[in-house]
Write a protein that holds these residues in place. Structure first.
Motif, PDB file in Angstrom:
ATOM      1  N   ARG A 141      38.619  -7.959   8.823  1.00  0.00           N
ATOM      2  CA  ARG A 141      38.886  -7.438   7.263  1.00  0.00           C
ATOM      3  C   ARG A 141      40.627  -7.899   7.249  1.00  0.00           C
ATOM      4  NH1 ARG A 141      36.313  -2.463   9.994  1.00  0.00           N
ATOM      5  NH2 ARG A 141      34.789  -2.336   9.250  1.00  0.00           N
ATOM      6  N   LEU A 142      40.792  -9.466   7.257  1.00  0.00           N
ATOM      7  CA  LEU A 142      42.116  -9.953   6.670  1.00  0.00           C
ATOM      8  C   LEU A 142      41.557 -10.477   5.342  1.00  0.00           C
ATOM      9  CD1 LEU A 142      44.473 -11.105   9.337  1.00  0.00           C
ATOM     10  CD2 LEU A 142      44.330  -8.586   7.774  1.00  0.00           C
ATOM     11  N   SER A 143      40.083 -10.762   4.914  1.00  0.00           N
ATOM     12  CA  SER A 143      40.014 -11.472   3.513  1.00  0.00           C
ATOM     13  C   SER A 143      41.283 -11.468   2.537  1.00  0.00           C
ATOM     14  CB  SER A 143      38.506 -11.212   3.230  1.00  0.00           C
ATOM     15  OG  SER A 143      37.867 -11.591   4.112  1.00  0.00           O
ATOM     16  N   GLY A 144      41.909 -12.761   1.587  1.00  0.00           N
ATOM     17  CA  GLY A 144      42.340 -12.337   0.381  1.00  0.00           C
ATOM     18  C   GLY A 144      43.723 -12.888   1.169  1.00  0.00           C
ATOM     19  N   MET A 145      43.922 -12.573   2.529  1.00  0.00           N
ATOM     20  CA  MET A 145      46.100 -12.981   3.460  1.00  0.00           C
ATOM     21  C   MET A 145      45.451 -14.151   3.754  1.00  0.00           C
ATOM     22  SD  MET A 145      46.506  -9.458   4.509  1.00  0.00           S
ATOM     23  CE  MET A 145      46.236  -7.732   4.067  1.00  0.00           C
ATOM     24  N   GLU A 146      44.616 -15.091   3.411  1.00  0.00           N
ATOM     25  CA  GLU A 146      44.317 -15.722   4.144  1.00  0.00           C
ATOM     26  C   GLU A 146      45.635 -17.346   3.861  1.00  0.00           C
ATOM     27  OE1 GLU A 146      40.060 -14.922   3.402  1.00  0.00           O
ATOM     28  OE2 GLU A 146      42.423 -15.000   2.262  1.00  0.00           O
ATOM     29  N   LYS A 147      47.062 -17.134   3.176  1.00  0.00           N
ATOM     30  CA  LYS A 147      47.492 -18.211   2.714  1.00  0.00           C
ATOM     31  C   LYS A 147      49.187 -17.738   3.041  1.00  0.00           C
ATOM     32  CE  LYS A 147      45.509 -20.396  -0.989  1.00  0.00           C
ATOM     33  NZ  LYS A 147      45.506 -20.707  -3.256  1.00  0.00           N
ATOM     34  N   ARG A 148      49.110 -16.399   3.886  1.00  0.00           N
ATOM     35  CA  ARG A 148      49.774 -15.840   4.414  1.00  0.00           C
ATOM     36  C   ARG A 148      51.093 -15.956   4.983  1.00  0.00           C
ATOM     37  NH1 ARG A 148      50.002  -9.188   2.323  1.00  0.00           N
ATOM     38  NH2 ARG A 148      49.227  -8.985   0.265  1.00  0.00           N
ATOM     39  N   LYS A 149      52.265 -16.365   5.667  1.00  0.00           N
ATOM     40  CA  LYS A 149      52.832 -16.132   6.845  1.00  0.00           C
ATOM     41  C   LYS A 149      52.702 -15.211   7.683  1.00  0.00           C
ATOM     42  CE  LYS A 149      53.322 -20.598   5.893  1.00  0.00           C
ATOM     43  NZ  LYS A 149      54.636 -21.143   5.338  1.00  0.00           N
ATOM     44  N   PRO A 150      52.444 -15.346   9.371  1.00  0.00           N
ATOM     45  CA  PRO A 150      52.286 -14.355   9.729  1.00  0.00           C
ATOM     46  C   PRO A 150      53.732 -13.340   9.539  1.00  0.00           C
ATOM     47  CG  PRO A 150      52.447 -16.077  11.337  1.00  0.00           C
ATOM     48  CD  PRO A 150      52.579 -16.389   9.935  1.00  0.00           C
ATOM     49  N   ALA A 151      54.918 -13.604   9.297  1.00  0.00           N
ATOM     50  CA  ALA A 151      56.559 -12.625   8.765  1.00  0.00           C
ATOM     51  C   ALA A 151      55.846 -12.008   7.189  1.00  0.00           C
ATOM     52  CB  ALA A 151      57.603 -14.020   8.385  1.00  0.00           C
ATOM     53  N   GLN A 152      54.712 -12.374   7.302  1.00  0.00           N
ATOM     54  CA  GLN A 152      54.417 -11.390   5.481  1.00  0.00           C
ATOM     55  C   GLN A 152      53.220 -10.528   6.307  1.00  0.00           C
ATOM     56  OE1 GLN A 152      53.855 -14.892   3.217  1.00  0.00           O
ATOM     57  NE2 GLN A 152      54.911 -14.696   1.825  1.00  0.00           N
TER      58      GLN A 152
ATOM     59  N   SER B  23      52.256  -7.283   8.033  1.00  0.00           N
ATOM     60  CA  SER B  23      52.764  -5.925   9.421  1.00  0.00           C
ATOM     61  C   SER B  23      52.123  -6.325  11.130  1.00  0.00           C
ATOM     62  CB  SER B  23      51.647  -5.091   9.367  1.00  0.00           C
ATOM     63  OG  SER B  23      50.340  -4.668   9.490  1.00  0.00           O
ATOM     64  N   GLY B  24      52.692  -5.434  11.666  1.00  0.00           N
ATOM     65  CA  GLY B  24      51.820  -5.374  13.413  1.00  0.00           C
ATOM     66  C   GLY B  24      50.967  -5.538  13.410  1.00  0.00           C
ATOM     67  N   GLY B  25      49.851  -4.654  12.669  1.00  0.00           N
ATOM     68  CA  GLY B  25      48.728  -4.518  13.060  1.00  0.00           C
ATOM     69  C   GLY B  25      47.819  -5.796  12.127  1.00  0.00           C
ATOM     70  N   GLN B  26      48.634  -6.579  11.125  1.00  0.00           N
ATOM     71  CA  GLN B  26      47.901  -7.603  10.825  1.00  0.00           C
ATOM     72  C   GLN B  26      48.009  -8.488  11.338  1.00  0.00           C
ATOM     73  OE1 GLN B  26      49.839  -7.320   6.548  1.00  0.00           O
ATOM     74  NE2 GLN B  26      48.129  -6.219   5.937  1.00  0.00           N
ATOM     75  N   GLN B  27      48.869  -9.213  11.739  1.00  0.00           N
ATOM     76  CA  GLN B  27      49.328  -9.645  13.251  1.00  0.00           C
ATOM     77  C   GLN B  27      48.040  -9.986  14.289  1.00  0.00           C
ATOM     78  OE1 GLN B  27      53.980 -10.416  13.960  1.00  0.00           O
ATOM     79  NE2 GLN B  27      54.269  -9.730  12.164  1.00  0.00           N
ATOM     80  N   GLN B  28      48.322  -8.473  14.577  1.00  0.00           N
ATOM     81  CA  GLN B  28      47.120  -8.682  15.494  1.00  0.00           C
ATOM     82  C   GLN B  28      45.888  -9.101  15.427  1.00  0.00           C
ATOM     83  OE1 GLN B  28      48.011  -6.822  19.130  1.00  0.00           O
ATOM     84  NE2 GLN B  28      45.649  -8.668  18.385  1.00  0.00           N
ATOM     85  N   ARG B  29      45.401  -7.999  14.179  1.00  0.00           N
ATOM     86  CA  ARG B  29      44.620  -8.875  14.053  1.00  0.00           C
ATOM     87  C   ARG B  29      44.244 -10.307  13.470  1.00  0.00           C
ATOM     88  NH1 ARG B  29      42.890  -4.510   8.419  1.00  0.00           N
ATOM     89  NH2 ARG B  29      43.975  -2.886   9.571  1.00  0.00           N
ATOM     90  N   VAL B  30      44.828 -11.087  13.038  1.00  0.00           N
ATOM     91  CA  VAL B  30      45.336 -12.769  12.955  1.00  0.00           C
ATOM     92  C   VAL B  30      44.953 -12.693  14.590  1.00  0.00           C
ATOM     93  CG1 VAL B  30      46.582 -14.784  12.561  1.00  0.00           C
ATOM     94  CG2 VAL B  30      46.659 -12.501  11.476  1.00  0.00           C
TER      95      VAL B  30
END
Length: 355
Positions: free
Chosen positions: A124-135, A137-144
């Motif tokens: 469930r990270l569609s639309g965030m493909e171009k973001r860098k890890p620093a951009q 949240s912790g939960g989103q980084q875990q999903r990556v």
């Protein structure tokens, strides 16, 4: 059990004179969410690392889907590992972080694109493909980190305390998401944690480890309701312990001499601890009010602890102080300190444990 995904037979691991894992025998089924639970230093992460191929057993064997792993390195095993430290490349986008492993394996570019997009959508990270890890949240980084592991299409996913760096509310939300993800994928997850709530929330089965040994394997209900040892009862949830001696099958004797009914295992004369969960303990104003067949001890309320949705009463029964937990709901009478009560419980909810 369904097809066996992971099998450990007589697995031990020693580092010099230290035995980190001691003769572990374990089978984990295909499509099962299995948690290794225990305190720091109990051997659970070392066990996971031996499944991953990051460590090799001193003795015993590891099989994955029936195939002996021997000294096979991690990249030659049908597994991937997610660690607590996400280890994302800070200069790469989400897409590139997820694609990196496929690029190293020379997977054709069109296949990389489709697999990465599928993995990103899965977490469930569609639309965030171009973001860098620093951009993120912790939960989103875990999903990556999860997507990066899943894009390789492992047959078994290994997770080493992956939610440990998240705050409580986010961790609880991710527990639900991880379990949902595992059910959608239908592959075996082997999850290492020291957090009892995580293990109880997500697992189909739990293996409790202590001092390198696998003490008990069972469903969350089995582990919580019928722990095999005092350590397990104490580590998972809250428990009252009363020193007792087994008087006869199904009966124990307190130090003060009272005989109570309980689930027993040892022979008569065996020293044990009567394990009794606070939520299994009821308080009654008199002995006459206690349900027939229940154990009871007269006592006095020493302390009342308010925890919002629940109340704890600490009741002195002479030989011990027993904690009783109650729902804090409208209409539930409050007991005052110094009030006389009868502490009572169903004999089937108390178990005499050795050790």
């Amino acid at each position: 059990m369904s097809e066996i995904a992971v099998e450990l037979t007589g697995v031990s691991k020693r580092f010099g004179d230290v035995t980190a894992v001691d003769e572990v025998n374990l089978q984990i089924g295909d499509g099962e969410f299995f948690s290794l639970l225990g305190p720091s230093g109990c051997g659970k992460t070392t066990t996971l690392r031996m499944i991953a191929g990051l460590e090799f057993p001193t003795e015993g064997s590891v099989r994955i889907y029936g195939e002996a792993m021997g000294l096979r390195p991690p990249n030659k095993r049908p597994v991937n590992t997610v660690f607590q430290s996400y280890a994302l490349f800070p200069h790469m986008s989400v897409f590139r972080n997820v694609a990196f492993g496929l690029e190293m394996r020379k997977v054709p570019a069109p296949d990389i694109a489709s697999r990465v997009e599928a993995a990103i959508d899965l977490v469930r990270l569609s639309g965030m493909e171009k973001r860098k890890p620093a951009q993120l949240s912790g939960g989103q980084q875990q999903r990556v980190a999860l997507a990066r592991a899943l894009v390789n299409q492992p047959r078994v996913l290994l997770l080493d305390e992956p939610l440990g760096a998240l705050d409580l509310k986010l961790r609880q939300a991710m527990q639900v998401e991880l379990k949902d993800l595992q059910e959608r994928l239908g592959i075996a997850f082997v999850y290492v944690t020291h957090d009892q709530e995580e293990a109880l929330t997500m697992s189909d089965r739990i293996g409790v480890m202590h001092q390198g040994k696998l003490l008990q394997v069972g469903t969350p209900e089995e582990i919580y309701e019928h722990p095999r040892t005092r350590f397990i009862a104490d580590f998972i949830g809250e428990t009252n312990f009363l020193p007792v001696t087994v008087a006869a099958p199904g009966e124990v004797r307190l130090e003060a001499g009272q005989v109570l009914r309980a689930i027993t295992h040892g022979a008569a004369g065996t020293a044990a601890n009567l394990a009794l969960r606070p939520e299994k303990v009821s308080l009654f104003p008199t002995a006459e009010a206690v349900p027939p067949g229940w154990n009871y001890l007269p006592g006095e309320v020493r302390r009342r602890v308010y925890l919002g949705n629940s109340l704890y009463y600490h009741v002195d029964v002479g030989s011990a102080v027993i904690r009783s937990r109650h729902e804090n709901a409208p209409g539930v009478p409050l007991l005052g300190e110094g009030e006389s009560v009868c502490v009572a419980w169903d004999p089937d909810s108390a178990e005499a444990l050795e050790g």
